[in-house]
Design a protein around this motif. Structure first.
Motif, PDB file in Angstrom:
ATOM      1  N   CYS A  50      83.798  26.034 -18.414  1.00 44.32           N
ATOM      2  CA  CYS A  50      84.571  26.517 -17.279  1.00 44.32           C
ATOM      3  C   CYS A  50      85.454  27.661 -17.746  1.00 44.32           C
ATOM      4  CB  CYS A  50      85.415  25.377 -16.690  1.00 44.32           C
ATOM      5  SG  CYS A  50      86.761  24.856 -17.748  1.00 44.32           S
ATOM      6  N   ALA A  51      86.237  28.192 -16.821  1.00 43.50           N
ATOM      7  CA  ALA A  51      87.065  29.352 -17.139  1.00 43.50           C
ATOM      8  C   ALA A  51      88.201  28.999 -18.099  1.00 43.50           C
ATOM      9  CB  ALA A  51      87.627  29.955 -15.857  1.00 43.50           C
ATOM     10  N   ARG A  78      85.837  28.174 -21.933  1.00 48.04           N
ATOM     11  CA  ARG A  78      84.980  29.215 -22.536  1.00 48.04           C
ATOM     12  C   ARG A  78      85.782  30.269 -23.295  1.00 48.04           C
ATOM     13  NH1 ARG A  78      80.906  30.057 -18.471  1.00 48.04           N
ATOM     14  NH2 ARG A  78      81.235  32.295 -18.650  1.00 48.04           N
ATOM     15  N   PRO A  79      86.881  30.824 -22.717  1.00 40.64           N
ATOM     16  CA  PRO A  79      87.645  31.804 -23.505  1.00 40.64           C
ATOM     17  C   PRO A  79      88.215  31.191 -24.786  1.00 40.64           C
ATOM     18  CG  PRO A  79      88.252  31.912 -21.189  1.00 40.64           C
ATOM     19  CD  PRO A  79      87.399  30.695 -21.349  1.00 40.64           C
ATOM     20  N   GLN A 129      80.951  37.434 -21.672  1.00 39.46           N
ATOM     21  CA  GLN A 129      81.007  36.696 -20.403  1.00 39.46           C
ATOM     22  C   GLN A 129      81.969  35.513 -20.482  1.00 39.46           C
ATOM     23  OE1 GLN A 129      79.216  39.579 -19.119  1.00 39.46           O
ATOM     24  NE2 GLN A 129      79.688  38.022 -17.594  1.00 39.46           N
ATOM     25  N   SER A 130      82.422  35.177 -21.697  1.00 34.84           N
ATOM     26  CA  SER A 130      83.394  34.098 -21.834  1.00 34.84           C
ATOM     27  C   SER A 130      84.803  34.640 -22.027  1.00 34.84           C
ATOM     28  CB  SER A 130      83.011  33.200 -23.007  1.00 34.84           C
ATOM     29  OG  SER A 130      81.809  32.517 -22.704  1.00 34.84           O
ATOM     30  N   ARG A 131      84.951  35.916 -21.821  1.00 34.53           N
ATOM     31  CA  ARG A 131      86.298  36.479 -21.917  1.00 34.53           C
ATOM     32  C   ARG A 131      86.851  36.745 -20.524  1.00 34.53           C
ATOM     33  NH1 ARG A 131      88.577  38.387 -26.586  1.00 34.53           N
ATOM     34  NH2 ARG A 131      87.249  38.468 -28.432  1.00 34.53           N
ATOM     35  N   PHE A 132      88.156  36.615 -20.418  1.00 34.90           N
ATOM     36  CA  PHE A 132      88.846  36.950 -19.187  1.00 34.90           C
ATOM     37  C   PHE A 132      88.633  38.447 -18.935  1.00 34.90           C
ATOM     38  CE2 PHE A 132      92.976  37.940 -17.014  1.00 34.90           C
ATOM     39  CZ  PHE A 132      92.687  37.264 -15.839  1.00 34.90           C
ATOM     40  N   ILE A 133      88.587  38.810 -17.643  1.00 32.18           N
ATOM     41  CA  ILE A 133      88.226  40.186 -17.279  1.00 32.18           C
ATOM     42  C   ILE A 133      88.999  41.235 -18.081  1.00 32.18           C
ATOM     43  CG2 ILE A 133      89.820  40.187 -15.296  1.00 32.18           C
ATOM     44  CD1 ILE A 133      86.431  42.004 -15.536  1.00 32.18           C
ATOM     45  N   ARG A 176      87.468  41.692 -21.237  1.00 24.41           N
ATOM     46  CA  ARG A 176      86.080  42.144 -21.102  1.00 24.41           C
ATOM     47  C   ARG A 176      86.035  43.649 -20.857  1.00 24.41           C
ATOM     48  NH1 ARG A 176      83.257  39.974 -16.167  1.00 24.41           N
ATOM     49  NH2 ARG A 176      84.628  38.210 -16.547  1.00 24.41           N
ATOM     50  N   ASP A 230      81.079  36.637 -27.120  1.00 27.79           N
ATOM     51  CA  ASP A 230      80.438  36.451 -25.820  1.00 27.79           C
ATOM     52  C   ASP A 230      81.335  37.042 -24.739  1.00 27.79           C
ATOM     53  OD1 ASP A 230      78.966  35.644 -23.645  1.00 27.79           O
ATOM     54  OD2 ASP A 230      79.793  33.614 -23.648  1.00 27.79           O
TER      55      ASP A 230
END
Lengths: 111, 815
Positions: free
Chosen positions: B520-521, B524-525, B544-548, B551, B542
């Motif tokens: 989940c959010a 993952r981070p 896609q596992s970082r907060f925007i 990213r 990864d």
């Protein structure tokens, strides 16, 4: 109505557990690709404060809004858990690795 | 006039003895220690977790270098005593050091028993005794080859499990028909064998080693029946013998070990023996609890307090993750002895109590060991069990009618019941500390009482004591899991990443039984950070596992636009940089420009599609990402220092720039803000930062653990150093320790509160070896992290992030 499906790109143009934006005259549409390669499309606005859902973290068939961590179901457009609200869904389909968005809904005809 | 105390050996027993002695009589002795091992005192019973990769050597150190310095103790590392001259009262080392003593303590421990077969001295034959053995095994394990462990007792099985965890193909050769036959009967031995084999370990029972084969180094083991087992390494774990050589050579009374009386005194009144090398009333001990009891007695004797050692009853646990085994006391069969046995093979539970005159003299629990402490307590106190004999084997919960829950069972224990066997901590001491010191969790209890700080197998009991004392205020299961996807807490996950060499998020979720398909959010981070921090250069980030923000390397704003903060080293800028910023603001019609709290310029309201072009322009003027969006080093705020200020004592701006240039790009559990002030007037406000430096005439005062956000907290002083180089090394070591221990999103001040500032100071300031190691790990990680993410994206990396997938607005216009 088959002529209203528009090819918006290949599935592989969206990262797994990610999202890309399709610009339309009635606002941005967020197109999501899950870990299992399912594709969903939602209006790119969180029902809470209008955050861009396309920028959130995608997990399972949900996305967490980057502004205040609301979790929105990709298949329903509804907020999960204690939060209440719904964002608009758009029909999408995948054929031979291409994603088709139903523009009948995304592009309301003026005339 | 202080007496001279010389100690030969620096294991756990003399370490504990000194702790007690320093408490009882801090100024009585001038202490010198000779350690044949080239290192400080460490927790030998934790070697198995080091071997299996669950812990590092640093984590099992009991006394770091700083401790010896603080107490004025001279420690000779890697220095072996060759002779004792009892007439002259001196000892002489193999390096020629001669030291005189008033009192001498021999604590030389034990030596592993090497079975007398041909080839037993070949390269590749190891024992399992100290860190050198563990290091040798870990190096050998890198080959992923075959390992043979000779000996199916406690030590052998721990070695086998550790080697299997390291990826070796392991065979255990055991001469007896079943494993751990001293503690288990054949049926329980069979259960244990099954559990061991489930880990991919082959067990050969009743196997007699005939010879070790090989030419230059070991290639295999030949058994008496002719079987040949291939082996790249062989670990001998068949037992230990007291190391009494020095005692014998110096003419002390020696039987199996060096004979001591109840005050731990040998046949020479000024010479004492302690630990595994000592023999007391015909017994020698190899477990930590009795050694600690002896240590307490000897400390009192040396402090001239009355004390007498009466021998110990011992309990032991197998430290193999996932196998629960407890045994205590004596299991030998005899005419006057009875047994109560409970066996449930399907559930893998086996319990056996040995009784004599209605009193427990031995207990073995396999599979379900929670009643171990209760049985052991009754054993030690010799409680008459005839009243509860019918239900005794079911455990404490079944005594007195309705079954008690585990917490009530612990609550019912008497205050003198032992909870932590390794450190000899009883219930009363723990509950007292919880009350008096306001302890809130297991870590607190560990740091204040040492309970559960060694092997950790009593952690459950300590948790229950916390629950008894704090009620609902203590609920480990409510605070511990990382998120709803797992039962595991942050620290467990970090430990298991290392132990199982997990190198990707999908592998982690598979291995650790994540409940969701892809997290989940929340998790993952965190996982992405833990993997990145654990495997620098190896783990593939990864995105896609970082907060925007991390990213796209900018801060998302409420309207979906982004803010851009270029780095200004130490808060210093120039006309060229300002001009480039002004040009970018004009060119991209950036609506707002503002100064930040950390002496930077923030460009707010940049459209996402414009980000790469804005960065490209800023890059062209030499500016890079300021990481204002990341869990990373944000800013180093400075004052003008000796450059301009009439009060400045050092070049605070210069040090700030050096720090920022050295440390930028490092990912951390949460954001890190720093500041350097040129004098105690502290214009850079360094005393509310995660890390701050206050320059003084004599050097640099390093501060840490401040906060000025959700919480407001002044910093704590970490220490004082003389040079810039030292300041940078200490700060990098501090940040690295935080990177390794901090939980995701836990700021430095919260981390420091959780682990204790003393432990941080000890690691990054007092212990030079540890500091150096931390510093080097930081430098290594930095070699992969100092790439400007803006420059990469301006070049076209991750272009999909910044472009819409399709633009249908044109299509409609065309219709």
């Amino acid at each position: 109505m088959s002529d209203t499906w528009i090819d918006i790109g290949g599935v592989d143009e969206i990262p797994q557990k990610g999202s890309r934006v399709v610009k339309t005259t009635s606002g941005d549409v967020a197109v999501f690709r899950t870990v299992n390669d399912e594709v969903f499309a939602l209006r790119d606005r969180c029902p809470h404060k209008g955050g861009p859902l396309s920028q959130g973290i995608v997990h399972g068939t949900s996305v967490t809004c980057p502004l205040h961590n609301w979790v929105i179901g990709l298949d329903s457009g509804s907020a999960q858990g204690q939060d209440k609200g719904c964002t608009r869904r758009f029909p999408v389909k995948v054929e031979a690795g291409r994603i088709y968005l139903d523009v009948a809904l995304a592009l309301p005809r003026v005339a | 006039m202080k007496q001279k105390l010389v100690i030969i050996g620096n294991g756990m027993a003399p370490g504990r003895m000194l702790e007690n002695l320093l408490e009882a009589a801090p100024d009585a002795y001038e202490v010198t220690i000779f350690n044949a091992e080239p290192r400080v005192n460490y927790d030998r019973i934790m070697l198995s977790p080091v071997l299996s990769g669950e812990k590092t050597f640093e984590e099992i150190v009991i006394h770091g270098d700083g401790w010896y310095i603080k107490h004025g103790i001279t420690l000779y590392k890697g220095c072996k005593i060759k002779t004792i001259d009892r007439a002259a009262k001196t000892v002489t080392s193999d390096t020629g050091i001669v030291e005189s003593y008033d009192k001498l303590v021999i604590a030389t421990g034990s030596v592993p028993f090497i079975i007398p077969v041909p080839g037993n001295d070949m390269a590749g034959v190891l024992t399992y005794r100290d860190l050198d053995d563990v290091n040798a095994m870990m190096i050998a394990a890198k080959s992923r080859g075959n390992a043979v462990v000779i000996g199916g007792g406690l030590l052998g099985l721990e070695a086998a499990a550790g080697l299997a965890e390291q990826g070796m193909k392991v065979t255990v050769i055991h001469i007896m028909p079943t494993l751990m036959e001293r503690q288990l009967d054949p049926a329980a031995g069979h259960l244990l064998k099954k559990a061991v084999e489930e880990r991919g370990i082959t067990v050969l029972n009743g196997a007699n080693t005939k010879a070790i084969l090989g030419s230059s180094r070991v290639e295999g083991v030949e058994l008496a029946d002719g079987t040949i087992v291939p082996a790249d390494i062989i670990v001998m774990a068949v037992g230990i013998r007291p190391n009494a050589v020095l005692g014998k050579e110096s003419g002390l009374e020696v039987k199996r070990g060096i004979v001591v009386d109840d005050q731990m005194r040998t046949s020479d009144p000024d010479v004492f023996a302690l630990g595994e090398c000592a023999e007391h009333r015909g017994m020698v001990y190899g477990l930590v609890a009795p050694l600690y009891e002896m240590a307490g007695i000897l400390a009192k004797t040396l402090a001239a307090e009355p004390a007498a050692y009466a021998g110990s009853v011992t309990a032991t646990k197998l430290k193999v993750t996932g196998i629960n085994l407890f045994s205590a006391g004596d299991f030998a069969e005899g005419e006057d002895r009875e047994e109560i046995v409970l066996r449930d093979a399907r559930q893998g539970i086996y319990k056996r109590l040995v009784l004599k005159n209605n009193r427990i003299v031995g207990a073995v629990l396999y599979g379900e060991t929670s009643d171990g402490a209760w049985f052991f307590d009754m054993l030690k106190r010799s409680v008459d069990i005839s009243e509860m004999r019918d239900t005794l084997i079911f455990g404490q919960s079944y005594q007195g009618g309705t079954p008690l829950d585990p917490t009530a069972a612990v609550a019912a224990l008497p205050d003198d019941a032992e909870i932590c066997g390794c450190n000899g901590i009883c219930k009363g001491k723990i509950t007292g500390a919880i009350e008096k010191l306001g302890l809130k969790n297991v870590d607190d209890v560990r740091s204040h009482t040492k309970a559960s700080a060694s092997c950790g197998s009593c952690t459950g009991l300590v948790e229950q004591l916390l629950k008894v004392k704090l009620g609902d205020a203590f609920n480990p299961t409510a605070i511990q899991p990382m998120c709803g996807c797992t039962e595991l807490g942050h620290d467990d996950v970090r430990r298991l990443i290392v132990a199982k060499s997990i190198k990707s998020i999908p592998a982690l979720m598979q291995e650790l039984n994540w409940k969701t398909s892809c997290g989940c959010a929340k998790c993952r981070p965190a996982l992405n950070y833990y993997l990145l921090a654990t495997w620098p250069g190896d783990y593939v980030d990864d995105s896609q596992s970082r907060f925007i923000n991390e990213r796209v390397h900018a801060n998302i704003q409420k309207d979906g636009t982004y803010s851009v903060v270029p780095r200004m080293w130490g808060g210093v800028t120039s006309a060229k940089e300002l001009r480039a910023i002004a040009d970018a603001v004009d060119k991209f019609a950036i609506p707002s420009v503002k100064c930040t709290g950390g002496q930077r310029i923030d460009l707010l309201g940049v459209k996402k599609d414009d980000l790469p072009a804005v960065w490209s322009d800023l890059n062209a003027a030499g500016m890079v990402s300021g990481h204002a969006y990341g869990k990373a080093l944000r800013t180093v705020k400075t004052c003008v220092g000796t450059d301009w200020c009439r009060f400045g004592t050092q070049d605070s701006t210069g040090l700030g720039i050096k720090l920022e240039k050295f440390m930028w790009g490092a990912w951390t559990p949460a954001k890190v803000k720093m500041a350097v002030s040129g004098c105690p007037r502290n214009c850079a406000e360094a005393t509310c930062k995660d890390v701050g430096v206050i320059c003084v005439d004599s050097g640099y005062e390093i501060h840490f653990a401040g906060a000025a956000g959700l919480d407001i907290k002044g910093t704590e002083v970490l220490g004082h150093v003389k040079t810039e180089e030292e300041a940078i090394e200490v700060i990098a070591a501090l940040v690295q320790l935080y990177r390794e221990q901090g939980r995701y999103l836990e700021r430095i001040y919260k981390w420091a509160k959780r682990v204790g500032s003393t432990s941080i100071k000890a690691a990054v300031l007092e212990d030079a070896t540890k500091r150096k190691a931390l510093y080097e790990r930081f430098v290594f990680a930095q070699s992969f992290s100092q790439k400007d993410p803006w420059e990469e994206r301006a070049r076209g990396v991750a272009a999909h992030e910044f472009r819409p997938m399709a633009n249908l607005t044109f299509k409609q216009a065309a219709e």
